[in-house]
Enzyme design. Structure first.
Site, mmCIF file in Angstrom:
data_model
loop_
_atom_site.group_PDB
_atom_site.id
_atom_site.type_symbol
_atom_site.label_atom_id
_atom_site.label_comp_id
_atom_site.label_asym_id
_atom_site.label_seq_id
_atom_site.Cartn_x
_atom_site.Cartn_y
_atom_site.Cartn_z
ATOM 1 N NE ARG A 111 25.074 -103.772 -72.452
ATOM 2 C CZ ARG A 111 23.846 -104.297 -72.404
ATOM 3 N NH1 ARG A 111 23.519 -105.140 -71.455
ATOM 4 N NH2 ARG A 111 22.945 -103.972 -73.310
ATOM 5 C CE LYS B 176 14.234 -105.944 -61.641
ATOM 6 N NZ LYS B 176 14.017 -104.912 -62.691
ATOM 7 C CG PHE C 136 16.079 -99.341 -64.139
ATOM 8 C CD1 PHE C 136 16.145 -100.370 -65.081
ATOM 9 C CD2 PHE C 136 16.828 -98.198 -64.364
ATOM 10 C CE1 PHE C 136 16.933 -100.246 -66.215
ATOM 11 C CE2 PHE C 136 17.614 -98.062 -65.503
ATOM 12 C CZ PHE C 136 17.665 -99.093 -66.428
ATOM 13 C CD GLU D 60 19.018 -113.416 -69.508
ATOM 14 O OE1 GLU D 60 20.061 -112.772 -69.718
ATOM 15 O OE2 GLU D 60 18.019 -113.353 -70.240
ATOM 16 C CG ASP D 61 21.066 -109.812 -67.839
ATOM 17 O OD1 ASP D 61 20.115 -110.573 -68.092
ATOM 18 O OD2 ASP D 61 21.208 -108.711 -68.392
ATOM 19 C CG ASP E 27 11.625 -107.683 -65.066
ATOM 20 O OD1 ASP E 27 11.086 -107.772 -63.949
ATOM 21 O OD2 ASP E 27 11.519 -106.680 -65.790
ATOM 22 C CE LYS F 11 24.995 -105.336 -77.517
ATOM 23 N NZ LYS F 11 24.489 -103.989 -77.797
HETATM 24 P P1 IMP Z 1 12.198 -110.552 -69.085
HETATM 25 O O1 IMP Z 1 11.768 -111.128 -70.393
HETATM 26 O O2 IMP Z 1 11.243 -109.505 -68.586
HETATM 27 O O3 IMP Z 1 12.501 -111.577 -68.035
HETATM 28 O O4 IMP Z 1 13.473 -109.720 -69.445
HETATM 29 C C1 IMP Z 1 14.709 -109.984 -69.034
HETATM 30 C C2 IMP Z 1 15.641 -109.005 -69.682
HETATM 31 O O5 IMP Z 1 15.238 -107.648 -69.447
HETATM 32 C C3 IMP Z 1 17.018 -109.134 -69.064
HETATM 33 O O6 IMP Z 1 17.795 -110.064 -69.744
HETATM 34 C C4 IMP Z 1 17.537 -107.722 -69.135
HETATM 35 O O7 IMP Z 1 18.205 -107.536 -70.376
HETATM 36 C C5 IMP Z 1 16.329 -106.837 -69.090
HETATM 37 N N1 IMP Z 1 16.105 -106.298 -67.718
HETATM 38 C C6 IMP Z 1 15.182 -106.694 -66.822
HETATM 39 N N2 IMP Z 1 15.264 -105.995 -65.684
HETATM 40 C C7 IMP Z 1 16.284 -105.124 -65.842
HETATM 41 C C8 IMP Z 1 16.884 -104.112 -64.987
HETATM 42 O O8 IMP Z 1 16.501 -103.880 -63.830
HETATM 43 N N3 IMP Z 1 17.934 -103.432 -65.523
HETATM 44 C C9 IMP Z 1 18.392 -103.646 -66.784
HETATM 45 N N4 IMP Z 1 17.893 -104.590 -67.605
HETATM 46 C C10 IMP Z 1 16.829 -105.319 -67.140
HETATM 47 MG MG MG Z 2 19.437 -109.925 -70.814
#
Ligand code: IMP
Ligand code: MG
Length: 178
Positions: free
Chosen positions: A163, A129, A150, A97-98, A101, A41
């Site tokens: 959100r 990030k 975070f 994508e938002d 990470d 979302k």
């Molecule tokens: P990744 O697989 O670790 O890159 O995960 C990415 C997903 O983790 C994003 O699409 C977010 O939904 C969630 N996410 C990563 N960092 C944060 C944060 O700081 N706040 C909230 N959601 C996060």
């Molecule tokens: Mg996400």
């Protein structure tokens, strides 16, 4: 709001940068139709604002994924909980994508979408990030590089809430650490 420790990216900063991204994408895809694939979302707010600044024709489609693991640690095992409705074969796809990470979610999605034979496949993320990256991801459009904290707001949730907040903030630890 009491939960806000500090505002990392203001509404004005977000909107100005998203406009720039939209203009950059418009230049890169001038004569093409773009298939925007929004990752729900978190990507929803970003998609809506970004698309307003894209001048070539666009279509939308949505995907929802969940990664196993606890709330703050991604495991890399990704499950598609809602798939695209349209085929992306032969289309110019941009994943919206938002935040990236660890990169594990997008690493899986890239492979999955690539196997559906799009004409091209790029990534547009609002936030990057890099400190936490576990797998290298070729990111084509990045809104902001952010520190390893975070973050909440503008798509990013804390327990599915906040959100809708129009800026990105760091919450006070007392709210998410017992
Ligand atoms: P990744 O697989 O670790 O890159 O995960 C990415 C997903 O983790 C994003 O699409 C977010 O939904 C969630 N996410 C990563 N960092 C944060 C944060 O700081 N706040 C909230 N959601 C996060
Ligand atoms: Mg996400």
């Amino acid at each position: 709001m009491d939960i806000v420790e500090s505002i990392l990216i203001s509404e004005e900063q977000l909107q100005a940068r998203i406009r720039e991204l939209g203009e950059e994408i418009s230049r890169d895809y001038a004569d093409k139709t773009i298939a925007l694939v929004c990752i729900l979302k978190g990507g929803l707010m970003f998609l809506c604002d970004l698309a307003k600044h894209i001048t070539p024709l666009v279509t939308y489609d949505f995907m929802s994924v969940s990664s196993y693991g606890d709330a703050t640690q991604s495991s890399g095992v990704v499950q598609i909980t809602k798939d695209l409705e349209e085929s992306i074969e032969g289309k110019h796809v941009i994943i919206v994508e938002d935040i990236i990470d660890t990169g594990l979610t997008l690493n899986y999605l890239l492979k999955n979408l690539h196997s559906r034979n799009p004409a091209s496949l790029k990534i547009c993320t609002l936030l990057n990030k890099p400190a936490n990256r576990k797998v290298e991801i070729p990111v084509d459009y990045i809104g902001f590089k952010v520190p390893n904290k975070f973050l909440v707001g503008y798509g990013l949730d804390f327990k599915q809430m906040y959100r809708n907040i129009p800026y990105i903030f760091t919450p006070k630890p007392k709210f998410y650490k017992e």
